[in-house]
Design a protein around this motif. Structure first.
Motif, PDB file in Angstrom:
ATOM      1  N   ALA A  41     -38.050  61.943  84.642  1.00 37.40           N
ATOM      2  CA  ALA A  41     -36.986  61.805  83.649  1.00 37.40           C
ATOM      3  C   ALA A  41     -37.618  61.681  82.264  1.00 37.40           C
ATOM      4  O   ALA A  41     -38.715  61.150  82.115  1.00 37.40           O
ATOM      5  N   ILE A  42     -36.914  62.186  81.267  1.00 33.42           N
ATOM      6  CA  ILE A  42     -37.386  62.108  79.887  1.00 33.42           C
ATOM      7  C   ILE A  42     -36.936  60.796  79.249  1.00 33.42           C
ATOM      8  O   ILE A  42     -37.629  60.225  78.424  1.00 33.42           O
ATOM      9  N   SER A  43     -35.765  60.320  79.621  1.00 29.97           N
ATOM     10  CA  SER A  43     -35.232  59.091  79.037  1.00 29.97           C
ATOM     11  C   SER A  43     -34.494  58.297  80.104  1.00 29.97           C
ATOM     12  O   SER A  43     -34.176  58.812  81.175  1.00 29.97           O
ATOM     13  N   THR A  44     -34.192  57.039  79.803  1.00 36.36           N
ATOM     14  CA  THR A  44     -33.447  56.225  80.749  1.00 36.36           C
ATOM     15  C   THR A  44     -32.025  56.744  80.918  1.00 36.36           C
ATOM     16  O   THR A  44     -31.450  56.641  81.999  1.00 36.36           O
ATOM     17  N   GLN A  93     -28.076  59.329  84.558  1.00 33.81           N
ATOM     18  CA  GLN A  93     -27.184  60.460  84.859  1.00 33.81           C
ATOM     19  C   GLN A  93     -27.585  61.121  86.154  1.00 33.81           C
ATOM     20  O   GLN A  93     -26.745  61.520  86.945  1.00 33.81           O
ATOM     21  N   ALA A  94     -28.867  61.240  86.410  1.00 26.55           N
ATOM     22  CA  ALA A  94     -29.340  61.864  87.645  1.00 26.55           C
ATOM     23  C   ALA A  94     -29.010  61.001  88.855  1.00 26.55           C
ATOM     24  O   ALA A  94     -28.730  61.505  89.927  1.00 26.55           O
ATOM     25  N   ALA A  95     -29.011  59.670  88.667  1.00 21.88           N
ATOM     26  CA  ALA A  95     -28.710  58.757  89.766  1.00 21.88           C
ATOM     27  C   ALA A  95     -27.220  58.726  90.090  1.00 21.88           C
ATOM     28  O   ALA A  95     -26.823  58.382  91.189  1.00 21.88           O
TER      29      ALA A  95
END
Length: 77
Positions: free
Chosen positions: A66-69, A74-76
């Motif tokens: 991931a690039i950012s938290t 969002q992916a989770a």
């Protein structure tokens, strides 16, 4: 500061048991087991005991970058 190598045992065919796979991924054994049960972890084989192939761990780690938290959340979801 000296970086200490991790002691991970990888079998000649690329397999690792759950303890070594968790160390390789930087997770606890319990977290890796929870991910396995929920279907969100790396692929594994279970010919009696659970084993992970190094190539599957590398692929899973790469896919979950991931690039950012925000992107990770969002992916989770």
């Amino acid at each position: 500061m000296t970086i200490q190598p991790l002691n991970v045992v990888i079998l000649p065919d690329g397999r690792m048991d759950a303890k070594n796979a968790a160390t390789y991924c930087g997770l606890s054994v319990k977290t890796l087991a929870m991910k396995r049960c929920s279907g969100t972890g790396p692929r594994y084989v279970k010919p009696g005991r659970v084993f992970y192939f190094r190539s599957d761990l590398d692929e899973w780690l790469s896919e979950n970058r991931a690039i950012s938290t925000t992107q990770a959340r969002q992916a989770a979801a």
